[in-house]
Write a protein that holds these residues in place. Structure first.
Motif, PDB file in Angstrom:
ATOM      1  N   HIS A  60       0.739  -1.195  -0.074  1.00 54.90           N
ATOM      2  CA  HIS A  60       0.038   0.201  -0.093  1.00 54.90           C
ATOM      3  C   HIS A  60       0.665   1.283  -0.028  1.00 54.90           C
ATOM      4  O   HIS A  60       0.512   2.089  -0.581  1.00 54.90           O
ATOM      5  CB  HIS A  60      -0.829  -0.148   1.084  1.00 54.90           C
ATOM      6  N   ARG A  61       1.666   1.259   0.775  1.00 56.42           N
ATOM      7  CA  ARG A  61       2.681   2.699   0.897  1.00 56.42           C
ATOM      8  C   ARG A  61       3.179   2.825  -0.319  1.00 56.42           C
ATOM      9  O   ARG A  61       3.607   4.162  -0.802  1.00 56.42           O
ATOM     10  CB  ARG A  61       3.751   2.464   2.049  1.00 56.42           C
ATOM     11  N   GLU A  62       3.912   1.760  -1.263  1.00 57.53           N
ATOM     12  CA  GLU A  62       4.445   2.022  -2.369  1.00 57.53           C
ATOM     13  C   GLU A  62       3.309   2.507  -3.526  1.00 57.53           C
ATOM     14  O   GLU A  62       3.714   3.333  -4.288  1.00 57.53           O
ATOM     15  CB  GLU A  62       5.018   0.732  -3.065  1.00 57.53           C
TER      16      GLU A  62
ATOM     17  N   GLU B 226       0.891   4.292  -2.881  1.00 59.63           N
ATOM     18  CA  GLU B 226       0.617   5.717  -2.488  1.00 59.63           C
ATOM     19  C   GLU B 226       1.853   6.597  -3.282  1.00 59.63           C
ATOM     20  O   GLU B 226       1.634   7.791  -3.916  1.00 59.63           O
ATOM     21  CB  GLU B 226       0.488   5.984  -1.368  1.00 59.63           C
TER      22      GLU B 226
ATOM     23  N   ALA C 123      -2.731  10.477   2.004  1.00 57.19           N
ATOM     24  CA  ALA C 123      -1.735   9.382   2.679  1.00 57.19           C
ATOM     25  C   ALA C 123      -0.898   9.899   3.547  1.00 57.19           C
ATOM     26  O   ALA C 123       0.221  10.606   3.114  1.00 57.19           O
ATOM     27  CB  ALA C 123      -0.993   8.725   1.400  1.00 57.19           C
TER      28      ALA C 123
ATOM     29  N   LEU D 200       1.374   8.847   5.482  1.00 59.08           N
ATOM     30  CA  LEU D 200       2.803   8.249   5.283  1.00 59.08           C
ATOM     31  C   LEU D 200       3.629   8.902   4.197  1.00 59.08           C
ATOM     32  O   LEU D 200       4.706   9.283   4.275  1.00 59.08           O
ATOM     33  CB  LEU D 200       2.827   6.658   5.118  1.00 59.08           C
ATOM     34  N   ILE D 201       2.758   9.199   3.135  1.00 60.00           N
ATOM     35  CA  ILE D 201       3.729   9.949   2.063  1.00 60.00           C
ATOM     36  C   ILE D 201       3.954  11.533   2.332  1.00 60.00           C
ATOM     37  O   ILE D 201       5.227  11.877   1.953  1.00 60.00           O
ATOM     38  CB  ILE D 201       2.725   9.901   0.865  1.00 60.00           C
TER      39      ILE D 201
ATOM     40  N   GLY E 123      12.044   6.901   4.747  1.00 59.53           N
ATOM     41  CA  GLY E 123      11.615   5.535   3.959  1.00 59.53           C
ATOM     42  C   GLY E 123      12.620   4.452   4.019  1.00 59.53           C
ATOM     43  O   GLY E 123      13.712   4.759   4.139  1.00 59.53           O
TER      44      GLY E 123
ATOM     45  N   PHE F 104      10.029   1.879  -1.491  1.00 57.13           N
ATOM     46  CA  PHE F 104       9.172   2.981  -1.108  1.00 57.13           C
ATOM     47  C   PHE F 104      10.289   4.419  -1.067  1.00 57.13           C
ATOM     48  O   PHE F 104       9.904   5.264  -1.542  1.00 57.13           O
ATOM     49  CB  PHE F 104       8.713   2.765   0.354  1.00 57.13           C
TER      50      PHE F 104
END
Length: 143
Positions: A35-37, A39, A64, A66-67, A76, A80
């Motif tokens: 998911h983080r990648e 985003e 997002a 985290l982004i 990161g 990512f």
């Protein structure tokens, strides 16, 4: 993110300083990752598109966190981190750029654009006239 189908949907919207609609874009990106990648890839796609339009003064918003944090602090790991680093390099193409976190409730248009890629093929762009299926959300996000 459409895991079973092997792609993510990317949705972007451009607004003027008063929040009025200027343009939108959505399309599929064939990837299979965490998911983080996804985003981070979505942000990178948005940055690349806006760079092509020639806009030089921009505020980028994402739901997002985290982004948003990674772009502000260059944090990161692994893949990512590489994608976030690419995003930061793209930021350098703008004369003045801000990047901030917003809640999903304030970012409904991009979410709907991204979800629509499940049923749409290719790249869809519109300028000055919103795609019909996001007009109602534009008004809600604007308020």
């Amino acid at each position: 993110m459409f895991e079973k189908e092997g792609f993510i949907g990317v949705g972007c919207v451009v607004r003027d300083v008063d929040g009025g609609f200027i343009g939108a874009r959505n399309h599929r990106v064939p990837v299979s990752m965490q998911h983080r990648e996804t985003e981070a890839v979505s942000l990178k796609e948005a940055l690349s598109w806006i760079k092509q339009t020639g806009y030089m003064y921009c505020i980028f918003e994402t739901d997002a966190k985290l982004i948003a944090d990674a772009c502000k602090e260059l944090k990161g790991i692994a893949y990512f981190h590489t994608i976030v680093s690419d995003c930061l390099k793209l930021f350098k193409h703008f004369e003045n750029v801000l990047f901030d976190f917003v809640s999903r409730s304030a970012n409904g248009v991009t979410h709907k654009l991204a979800r629509a890629t499940h049923f749409m093929l290719g790249i869809h762009e519109s300028f000055y006239t919103a795609l019909e299926f996001v007009r109602d959300i534009l008004l809600i996000d604007f308020i």
